[in-house]
Design an enzyme around this catalytic site. Structure first.
Site, mmCIF file in Angstrom:
data_model
loop_
_atom_site.group_PDB
_atom_site.id
_atom_site.type_symbol
_atom_site.label_atom_id
_atom_site.label_comp_id
_atom_site.label_asym_id
_atom_site.label_seq_id
_atom_site.Cartn_x
_atom_site.Cartn_y
_atom_site.Cartn_z
ATOM 1 N N CYS A 1 0.556 -1.125 -0.157
ATOM 2 C CA CYS A 1 0.008 -0.471 0.030
ATOM 3 C C CYS A 1 0.986 1.263 0.019
ATOM 4 O O CYS A 1 1.423 1.725 -1.186
ATOM 5 C CB CYS A 1 -0.761 0.090 0.846
ATOM 6 S SG CYS A 1 -2.905 1.383 0.843
ATOM 7 N N HIS B 1 -3.732 -5.726 0.655
ATOM 8 C CA HIS B 1 -2.670 -5.855 2.041
ATOM 9 C C HIS B 1 -2.601 -7.283 2.584
ATOM 10 O O HIS B 1 -4.001 -7.499 3.134
ATOM 11 C CB HIS B 1 -3.579 -5.312 3.245
ATOM 12 C CG HIS B 1 -3.590 -3.096 3.001
ATOM 13 N ND1 HIS B 1 -2.077 -2.723 3.961
ATOM 14 C CD2 HIS B 1 -3.913 -2.924 2.874
ATOM 15 C CE1 HIS B 1 -2.276 -1.774 3.603
ATOM 16 N NE2 HIS B 1 -3.557 -1.393 2.667
ATOM 17 N N GLU C 1 -1.199 -8.840 4.461
ATOM 18 C CA GLU C 1 -0.819 -8.655 6.368
ATOM 19 C C GLU C 1 -1.923 -8.225 7.284
ATOM 20 O O GLU C 1 -2.204 -8.493 8.484
ATOM 21 C CB GLU C 1 0.274 -7.530 7.014
ATOM 22 C CG GLU C 1 -0.061 -6.159 7.121
ATOM 23 C CD GLU C 1 -0.498 -5.575 5.554
ATOM 24 O OE1 GLU C 1 -0.400 -6.262 4.314
ATOM 25 O OE2 GLU C 1 -0.950 -4.261 5.564
#
Lengths: 995, 257
Positions: B97, B225, B227
């Site tokens: 990002c 994302h 994560e």
């Protein structure tokens, strides 16, 4: 003169900001804009050599997509140019970052008087666009003239005008000094001083201040410090701020004579002590997880063996009415700071928001000086979006309510949940101590005139001349830097106590902390300022953002100060905490104020107020003829208060931190608002928290007792619906009321105060019955507008927020139907309680009698509800609930439609057997908003287990989940609705899609 | 040596995904070090103590002057030699990002011809004009040299950005595609093919490019994302957890390297 830099995207690169501007101008202002391109302007107010300028110019533009020029870039073809900049002294976040970038590119730190100021250019094309249109676009879409400048140019004017190189700098050279305030005059004179100084003090309070300074011991103490006999402006302002309704909650602390409808009289000695703290003290005997309630910046409860949770919900109504974006961003980053200052300092876990507005489609007149509701709504959302997203805190709850009476003042609720390690340096983390000799350290942002009088001002109704200074603008990045620095400092044990600078600024933070040591000695001349020209009292009261105050043991100062420098955070020692019993304020070598702490905190005279309850007579709407209600159901789904708020919600980040379990939107297409949301608190643990809320200003039109009872029940049953347990739920109360104090401008004060008393009583009754303690709360008591010669008061509003604790988040339950063939149950009693319901308000509006919403508002049987909630909890624990959804606005019919939509499945339902159905008319059964109910589904093979759990409780089979995505709703042989889920989804989403 | 590889995660100035990024790498078997960007600037050599470097998501400098712009300015100005050396030593760089935006602003991506400091592409404001957060489906391209995505195919991941519209001039785009550098694309879940329209292509990215690696496959950035998809319950329908595989893939590669 500054150096002007213009940065433009290359013509081949799409300009999303320009496109958005053109689209909004067409849509909202009906202005004939065909296209728009935008540019950034930087006014670099520092000397640069030509080589340096070239480096800065190169650094400012992306080499792939943009170009920059010193002076002017050739303009694109345009019909009108609008240039929007900031007024002097207004926070310019982009400018701050540009200044840092220049420092880096040039390897030198700009001087204190060197800065960068920014503006934005909008080049509009539109052959039919008149100058007046461009002016409207500037004023009504792009700029808030309270804080921004807005200039319109035709191509010829632009070509003729020299490039603007004047930065909006404040360079005042007034001498800072404290002035004595003569309080020796007659009563009218005292009131004039209060009014003209925006002190918001009444006559009794002004007299108390006058009398205090006349005391012999006070006079001699002051004389010894070289202070005049009359109080200084520093002292009077400090007292006015500390005693403001905003900070002192004078109405909630007042003695109240309440006269009931039958003439019975009762004295209430403080609403807060009697009903709120009183309830929590009673509940606390059976809840061992309360850690800190009502004393700190946030309520703190035990969560696990490692962490406590701290929670706070704030309102930021007045600033958001004046500058929706700035007011709202300040609201969210402000409540974040409350958590950062809770106990020894909390870590931010998630945010919540909720707003009450007038309809964004309102096209009637707006009182002079107020903004159209759509603009307020857009600005408020964008403020909280930017504040939350840029702070890296996910949102977990959000709501909007709409009523025309919020035209005068919007309600903006912002909440934050934080976690705090149970112990820090081996000490309980909730304990706050300050020792005499500790340094007063302010860190974070600098002080300007921002938000001066914010605390006293929010305690007044909105007037046309409301000061622009009451507006602050948040800078999330400065705050984020400070936050990370503070957590490092906390974990290293570098400070002894911490609190935030919110309303009242230093006067409040130092005033509060000095109670822990017994005094403080503060030198305002040491405070870092954004610009010169601030008077001592302004420095003391400024509500400039992003600041925290610490008590730092002198032996830790060097370490703390070095850490702050490494993190690009400003930290300044402003004096010392003492045990002198007084707050002493200096400006350099002169003392400018001294107030005894006892008088500062406890000297404010208590109010005695009058409350008189007369139930309003409210006519009911006419009932439509019997028959199918498919059309009504779809209209209810479309109504502003029921419809999907997903369009705006998707601009908030709900995923950062990766802890979410039940997100704000759930279901097969992630488009059903969850009853409550669930998240982990640590990545590698399965305990979690559940968040929910209840709010319903509409029932207040009938009875605020029913309103408050329903709101508390809704917030509690949402947690239950998601799998929570009554044993582990805490509540937060936020009262937003119209002014309830009898006066010339508020002749109906006793009625409004009676409404407040009744709401408090309900809060007490329900929270004690459920065993749900309030751990924190806030009130905002002057939500009236008198602009344009017309008084608009909000409906009495209580937001009740709940936080539950869940041992295993994998046991959480969501509201969407999961599987065809599952059995649908209606749980809880439906009664004829359509008063002020979504259905009655729809009928009243259709019939052109918007006030005719009467009927019985929802009641509450807390004993029965408690048994139901225990049974739902057991069913969730046993894994029996495939889904659970609690009906709110629109009743069972809307609940069934949404649960089916969420699963992208259908339902074949018959409500004839629903508990309470016997003797109830069809409309009441479908749309009544009775409390304490659920629509749950269960796999058919486990239906027996579920029914056994609910034996002796109101629970009945009401249908089956179907694979065909269609809602078929009957009552016995009467068909009430037959409609595809696609139509339901369309109706639910279309109203605010794109808004 | 078989010790767990160490990943340096930079923090500060508005970056904000440090906690979940740390958790992701550690669950995948790596050691992690969170380091404030200023501390790395003060001691750039400490970079070389690590096998991998991660630029996390967030709002560095508030996205002012363009997402990632100011952070990239500072990194280019102060860390250029060390970053060149780090990549030259065969180590890994990941940007998610805002981290991806920083890598593109620096020129680390696409990093053609071993030139890591000439920007050649951009992440523009989303076609829709606003920040958005929802889940999308991505496909990891099998022909890509990317070491983070080996063996991965489809995955649901959340996007949350306002400036994610990938753009590169035609000649650069052609070389990106020819080198298999478009490692990750937005796809239509119904077909599994690259998505051209909102919402499946959430920002109007050219060729539906969601993530990009350099020709060595060791520098990788993406807008979605991974994560934020480490638990089954992270996914809106509780079918997630597979974001972890991307970190596991990188750790496996580091263990072999």
């Amino acid at each position: 003169m500054a150096i002007r830099l213009e940065v433009s995207l290359n013509p081949s690169i799409p300009d999303a900001r320009g496109r958005d501007t053109a689209a909004r101008a067409r849509r909202f202002l009906r202005a004939p804009v065909s296209s728009c391109r935008t540019r950034d302007v930087y006014l670099v107010d520092m000397p640069l050599s030509p080589a340096e300028l070239a480096r800065v110019r190169r650094a400012f533009a992306d080499p792939v997509t943009a170009r920059a020029a010193a002076g002017r870039l050739p303009p694109p073809k345009f019909d009108w140019l609008i240039e929007v900049g900031f007024r002097p002294g207004v926070t310019d976040n982009l400018g701050h970052t540009a200044r840092e970038a220049i420092a880096d590119v040039l390897d030198r730190e700009p001087g204190p008087r060197e800065g960068v100021y920014t503006a934005t250019q909008y080049f509009l094309l539109g052959p039919k666009l008149a100058r007046a249109d461009a002016g409207r676009i500037g004023r009504d879409l792009l700029a808030n003239e309270l804080i921004q400048t807005c200039r319109v140019f035709s191509p010829a004017e632009w070509a003729a005008a020299p490039p603007d190189t004047e930065p909006p700098v404040i360079r005042e050279t007034v001498e800072p000094r404290a002035r004595p305030v003569d309080l020796g005059g007659p009563d009218e004179e005292l009131l004039r001083i209060s009014r003209e100084g925006v002190l918001s003090l009444d006559l009794g309070e002004m007299k108390a201040i006058r009398d205090y300074f006349a005391r012999p011991e006070v006079r001699s103490a002051r004389e010894a410090l070289g202070l005049p006999a009359a109080p200084t402006d520093v002292e009077v302002e400090c007292l006015a701020q500390t005693w403001s309704e905003h900070c002192k909650h004078k109405i909630f602390a007042a003695r109240i004579r309440y006269v009931d409808v039958d003439g019975r009289e009762e004295w209430i000695d403080s609403l807060f002590k009697t009903f709120i703290r009183g309830a929590t003290e009673r509940v606390a005997r059976e809840r061992d997880w309360l850690v800190s309630v009502f004393t700190d910046n946030a309520g703190i409860i035990r969560f696990s063996d490692r962490y406590h949770l701290a929670v706070k919900v704030e309102t930021h109504n007045t600033p958001s009415a004046l500058d929706p974006y700035g007011g709202a961003i300040t609201g969210i980053v402000g409540v974040n700071r409350d958590l950062m200052g809770a106990g020894m300092g909390g870590e931010l876990v998630c945010n919540t928001w909720g707003y009450c507005f007038a309809s964004p489609f309102h096209d009637g007149p707006v009182p002079e000086g107020l903004m159209p509701p759509r603009r307020i709504r857009d600005g408020v959302h964008q403020g909280v979006i930017d504040g939350g997203n840029q702070s890296g805190v996910p949102w977990m709850r959000g709501f909007e309510r709409f009523d025309e009476r919020f035209l005068g003042k919007p309600l903006v609720f912002c909440g934050t949940v934080g976690r705090i390690p149970c112990a820090l340096q081996g000490r309980p983390s909730e304990r706050k101590e300050v020792a005499p000799g500790d340094l007063i350290v302010m860190c974070g942002g600098r002080i300007g005139k921002d938000g001066i009088h914010g605390a006293t001002f929010s305690s007044e109704e909105l007037r046309k001349e409301s000061p622009a200074q009451a507006v602050q603008i948040g800078d999330p990045i400065t705050q984020r830097r400070m936050y990370e620095f503070l957590i490092e400092a906390r974990d290293a044990g570098l400070y002894r106590a911490i609190t935030d600078n919110g309303a009242g600024g230093l006067s409040s933070s130092v005033g509060e902390m000095s109670r822990l040591s017994g005094g403080a000695d503060l030198d305002l001349a040491l405070a870092p300022l954004k610009y010169e020209g601030l008077q001592p009292w302004e420095i003391l009261l400024s509500e400039a953002q992003e600041r925290m105050t610490l008590a730092v043991p002198p032996e830790h100062w060097d370490t703390l100060s070095a850490l702050a420098r490494r993190r690009d955070v400003e930290a300044t020692a402003l004096g010392r905490f003492t045990g002198s019993g007084a707050l002493v304020v200096r400006y350099g070598d002169r003392v400018v104020g001294r107030i005894g702490l006892d008088f500062l905190h406890d000297g404010c005279p208590r109010l005695t107020l009058e409350a008189r309850w007369t139930p309003p007579a409210v006519p009911a709407p006419a009932r439509p003829r019997a028959g199918a209600r498919t059309g009504v159901l779809l209209d209810l789904l479309r109504s502003l208060n029921v419809c999907s708020k997903e369009f705006k919600s998707r601009r908030y980040d709900a995923e950062v931190k990766g802890l979410s379990v039940v997100k704000p939107f759930v279901g097969a297409r992630a488009d059903l608002p969850a009853d409550a949301t669930v998240m982990r608190v640590e990545h590698d643990r399965d305990e979690g928290l559940i968040l929910a809320d209840g709010i319903n200003p509409f029932y207040s039109d009938l009875d605020t007792y029913a309103m408050a009872a329903s709101v508390v029940d809704e917030a509690v049953r949402r947690v239950i619906s998601a799998g929570g347990s009554l044993d582990r739920i805490a509540g937060l109360d936020n009262f937003c009321w119209p002014d309830p104090v009898l006066s010339e401008k508020t002749p109906d004060g006793p009625h409004k105060l009676a409404q407040l008393v009744r709401a408090n009583r309900a809060l007490y009754d329900v929270t004690t019955a459920y065993g749900v303690p309030c751990i924190s709360g806030k009130d905002s008591m002057k939500n009236d507008s008198v602009r344009g010669g017309k008084k608009i008061s909000i409906p009495p509003t209580l937001l009740f927020s709940t936080i539950g604790v869940l041992d295993d988040v994998r046991r959480a339950v969501t509201p969407d139907f999961k599987q065809a063939g599952d059995v649908i149950y209606a749980v809880g009693l439906t009664r004829d309680e359509l008063g002020a319901s979504e259905y009655h308000r729809l009928l009243a509006a259709r019939q052109g009698r918007p006030g005719a919403i009467g009927g019985a508002p929802p009641g509450l049987d807390a004993a029965l509800a408690t048994r139901l909630y225990r049974a739902i909890g057991e069913a969730a624990q046993a894994g029996l609930l495939r889904s659970s959804h609690t009906p709110t606005l629109g009743g069972l019919a809307v609940a069934l439609a949404l649960a089916a939509m969420g699963g992208n499945l259908g339902a074949d339902a018959d409500l004839a057997a629903a508990p309470g159905a016997a003797g109830l008319d069809d409309d009441a059964l479908l749309f009544s908003e009775s409390n304490s109910r659920f629509v749950v589904t269960c796999a058919p093979e486990r239906a027996g287990e579920l029914e056994a759990l609910f034996r002796d409780l109101p629970c009945a089979r009401a249908g089956t989940v179907t694979a065909e995505a269609r809602l078929r709703l009957r009552i016995g042989s009467r068909r009430k609705a037959d409609v595809s889920i696609d139509r339901i989804r369309r109706a639910f989403k279309e109203t605010l899609d794109g808004f | 040596m078989v010790s767990d590889p160490s990943i340096l995660i930079l923090t500060g100035h508005g970056l904000n995904c440090e906690a979940e990024s740390k958790y992701a790498w550690e669950r995948a078997g790596a050691r992690t070090k969170l380091l404030h960007f200023n501390d790395l600037l003060a001691e750039p050599r400490s970079l070389h103590d690590h096998a991998g470097l991660m630029f996390i998501g967030g709002f560095s400098y508030g996205d002012h002057m363009g997402s990632g712009h100011v952070m990239a300015l500072r990194a280019r100005h102060r860390l250029r030699e060390d970053l060149e050396q780090f990549i030259g030593a065969g180590k890994l760089v990941l940007g998610v990002c805002n981290g991806f935006q920083i890598l593109v602003k620096l020129g680390l991506l696409p990093g053609l011809d071993g030139d890591y400091f000439t920007p050649r592409a951009a992440l523009l404001p989303n076609e829709g004009g606003v920040f958005q957060n929802f889940w999308v489906r991505v496909r990891f391209e099998p022909g890509s040299p990317c070491v983070f995505t080996r063996g991965l195919e489809f995955m649901d991941l959340p996007i949350r950005h306002g400036e994610g519209r990938f753009f590169a001039p035609p000649d650069v785009l052609a070389r990106i595609e020819a080198g298999g550098c478009a490692a990750c694309r937005y796809v239509d879940p119904a077909t599994g093919e690259p998505a051209t329209k909102f919402p499946h292509n959430p920002n109007g990215s050219v060729n539906a490019i969601a993530g990009l690696c350099d020709p060595t496959g060791r520098v990788f950035g993406l807008m979605p994302h991974p994560e934020a998809n480490l638990h089954r319950e992270n996914h809106p329908r509780w079918t997630g957890g597979d974001g972890l595989m991307l970190f596991q893939s990188a750790v496996a590669w580091l263990r072999k390297a």
